[in-house]
Design a protein around this motif. Structure first.
Motif, mmCIF file in Angstrom:
data_model
loop_
_atom_site.group_PDB
_atom_site.id
_atom_site.type_symbol
_atom_site.label_atom_id
_atom_site.label_comp_id
_atom_site.label_asym_id
_atom_site.label_seq_id
_atom_site.Cartn_x
_atom_site.Cartn_y
_atom_site.Cartn_z
ATOM 1 N N TRP A 298 -29.854 125.722 46.196
ATOM 2 C CA TRP A 298 -30.421 126.409 45.027
ATOM 3 C C TRP A 298 -29.493 127.580 44.727
ATOM 4 O O TRP A 298 -29.251 128.422 45.594
ATOM 5 N N HIS A 299 -28.939 127.581 43.493
ATOM 6 C CA HIS A 299 -27.910 128.590 43.179
ATOM 7 C C HIS A 299 -27.965 128.922 41.696
ATOM 8 O O HIS A 299 -28.825 128.450 40.959
ATOM 9 N N ASN A 300 -27.024 129.784 41.278
ATOM 10 C CA ASN A 300 -26.791 130.023 39.857
ATOM 11 C C ASN A 300 -25.304 130.323 39.711
ATOM 12 O O ASN A 300 -24.726 130.995 40.568
ATOM 13 N N PRO A 301 -24.649 129.789 38.659
ATOM 14 C CA PRO A 301 -23.193 129.958 38.542
ATOM 15 C C PRO A 301 -22.748 131.416 38.386
ATOM 16 O O PRO A 301 -21.569 131.723 38.557
ATOM 17 N N ALA A 302 -23.684 132.325 38.092
ATOM 18 C CA ALA A 302 -23.301 133.741 37.950
ATOM 19 C C ALA A 302 -23.447 134.495 39.271
ATOM 20 O O ALA A 302 -22.997 135.630 39.395
ATOM 21 N N SER A 303 -24.083 133.880 40.258
ATOM 22 C CA SER A 303 -24.426 134.591 41.502
ATOM 23 C C SER A 303 -23.254 134.689 42.467
ATOM 24 O O SER A 303 -22.748 133.671 42.950
ATOM 25 N N PRO A 304 -22.814 135.908 42.813
ATOM 26 C CA PRO A 304 -21.698 136.054 43.752
ATOM 27 C C PRO A 304 -22.071 135.665 45.175
ATOM 28 O O PRO A 304 -21.231 135.184 45.937
ATOM 29 N N PHE A 305 -23.345 135.853 45.562
ATOM 30 C CA PHE A 305 -23.780 135.445 46.911
ATOM 31 C C PHE A 305 -23.783 133.909 47.002
ATOM 32 O O PHE A 305 -23.352 133.339 48.002
ATOM 33 N N ALA A 306 -24.297 133.273 45.953
ATOM 34 C CA ALA A 306 -24.296 131.796 45.937
ATOM 35 C C ALA A 306 -22.857 131.285 45.907
ATOM 36 O O ALA A 306 -22.537 130.253 46.509
ATOM 37 N N ARG A 307 -21.963 132.057 45.239
ATOM 38 C CA ARG A 307 -20.552 131.606 45.161
ATOM 39 C C ARG A 307 -19.920 131.567 46.549
ATOM 40 O O ARG A 307 -19.115 130.675 46.847
ATOM 41 N N ASP B 176 -20.950 141.958 51.287
ATOM 42 C CA ASP B 176 -22.355 141.773 50.881
ATOM 43 C C ASP B 176 -22.941 143.099 50.403
ATOM 44 O O ASP B 176 -23.688 143.143 49.425
ATOM 45 N N GLY B 177 -22.562 144.192 51.071
ATOM 46 C CA GLY B 177 -23.072 145.515 50.671
ATOM 47 C C GLY B 177 -22.511 145.956 49.328
ATOM 48 O O GLY B 177 -23.233 146.528 48.497
ATOM 49 N N ILE B 178 -21.244 145.641 49.071
ATOM 50 C CA ILE B 178 -20.666 145.962 47.756
ATOM 51 C C ILE B 178 -21.381 145.137 46.678
ATOM 52 O O ILE B 178 -21.758 145.644 45.622
ATOM 53 N N LEU B 179 -21.630 143.867 47.003
ATOM 54 C CA LEU B 179 -22.327 142.997 46.044
ATOM 55 C C LEU B 179 -23.768 143.454 45.824
ATOM 56 O O LEU B 179 -24.259 143.455 44.699
ATOM 57 N N ASP B 180 -24.444 143.885 46.897
ATOM 58 C CA ASP B 180 -25.813 144.407 46.722
ATOM 59 C C ASP B 180 -25.807 145.563 45.726
ATOM 60 O O ASP B 180 -26.620 145.623 44.802
ATOM 61 N N ALA B 181 -24.837 146.482 45.886
ATOM 62 C CA ALA B 181 -24.755 147.644 44.990
ATOM 63 C C ALA B 181 -24.418 147.198 43.566
ATOM 64 O O ALA B 181 -25.005 147.703 42.592
ATOM 65 N N ALA B 182 -23.526 146.219 43.432
ATOM 66 C CA ALA B 182 -23.130 145.753 42.092
ATOM 67 C C ALA B 182 -24.284 145.025 41.409
ATOM 68 O O ALA B 182 -24.545 145.241 40.209
ATOM 69 N N VAL B 183 -25.020 144.208 42.153
ATOM 70 C CA VAL B 183 -26.161 143.485 41.573
ATOM 71 C C VAL B 183 -27.258 144.470 41.183
ATOM 72 O O VAL B 183 -27.864 144.360 40.118
ATOM 73 N N LEU B 184 -27.476 145.505 42.019
ATOM 74 C CA LEU B 184 -28.474 146.530 41.665
ATOM 75 C C LEU B 184 -28.058 147.235 40.362
ATOM 76 O O LEU B 184 -28.888 147.510 39.492
ATOM 77 N N CYS B 185 -26.774 147.502 40.205
ATOM 78 C CA CYS B 185 -26.307 148.127 38.956
ATOM 79 C C CYS B 185 -26.525 147.187 37.777
ATOM 80 O O CYS B 185 -26.933 147.611 36.691
ATOM 81 N N ARG B 186 -26.267 145.928 38.003
ATOM 82 C CA ARG B 186 -26.460 144.933 36.939
ATOM 83 C C ARG B 186 -27.922 144.918 36.502
ATOM 84 O O ARG B 186 -28.230 144.960 35.304
#
Ligand code: GSF
Length: 201
Positions: A4-13, A101-111
């Motif tokens: 289960w993913h989404n093409p925009a998701s960096p974690f799924a990528r 993962d921590g950089i992505l958490d911060a970036a997704v929170l900003c998004r």
């Protein structure tokens, strides 16, 4: 297995790149779903109580999350070159993945703060705080980049997903300017088939 993913998701990528780097993609059905913290996806909620992607549904119905657990599980299913080292470099590879993962958490929170939260409720100090983490993290990656070898292991896969996500969602944040070595490293990995096959849309 069903991913289960989404093409925009960096974690799924991260998971989708591992699936391609390990040759496991033919065994995985990739199912794209929309996710939002304010509009939980009911189908996904039945798989992952956190209602987050990625989630990997094994053939026996068991569901694994989060992206780090899924990547380690996939890496246990093949006999080729592993993406997660088992020697003494294992811990630093997992640490590098956690930094990403921590950089992505911060970036997704900003998004979410700028795209999901209504303008009247936005808190600029919150966004500034998250960008402090992102920029500190990127500076740490730039300092480490010259020491990375050619092996595209889980840490480097995480870095590629971080930089790809920043280009995708924060194109006007010039991460390359102050970090030429990181930009040079990225020019190399972004040619990989697994990276090109999972460009965010
Ligand atoms: C984070 C996954 C995540 O935040 C992991 O898999 O490593 N620690 C987890 N996924 C986001 C989508 S994304 O931007 O990658 C998600 O599912 N957001 C929906 C929500 O309800 O937060």
């Amino acid at each position: 297995m069903r991913l289960w993913h989404n093409p925009a998701s960096p974690f799924a990528r991260k998971v989708r790149i591992v699936a391609r780097e390990t040759g496991l993609l033919p065994r995985i059905e990739e199912i794209a779903v929309m996710v939002s913290p304010v509009n939980p996806n009911a189908d996904l909620a039945a798989k992952n109580p956190l209602v987050k992607i990625p989630a990997l549904e094994a053939n026996d119905g068991k569901v694994l999350y989060d992206s780090s657990v899924i990547c380690e599980y996939l890496d246990s299913l093949h006999s080729g070159e592993h993406v997660i080292p088992s020697d003494a470099t294992r811990w630093d590879a997992l640490r590098l993945q956690s930094l990403c993962d921590g950089i992505l958490d911060a970036a997704v929170l900003c998004r979410y703060e700028t795209f999901v939260r209504p303008e009247a409720y936005r808190w600029n100090d919150w966004i500034k705080g998250q960008f402090t983490k992102i920029n500190n993290g990127l500076d740490a990656l730039a300092a480490e980049a010259p020491a990375w070898n050619a092996h595209f292991s889980i840490g480097q896969i995480g870095v590629a997903c971080v930089l790809g996500y920043l280009d995708f969602r924060f194109a006007d944040e010039n991460w390359r300017g102050p970090r030429p070595q990181l930009a040079k490293w990225y020019e190399g990995v972004r040619q990989r088939a697994s990276f090109l096959a999972t460009m965010p849309v």
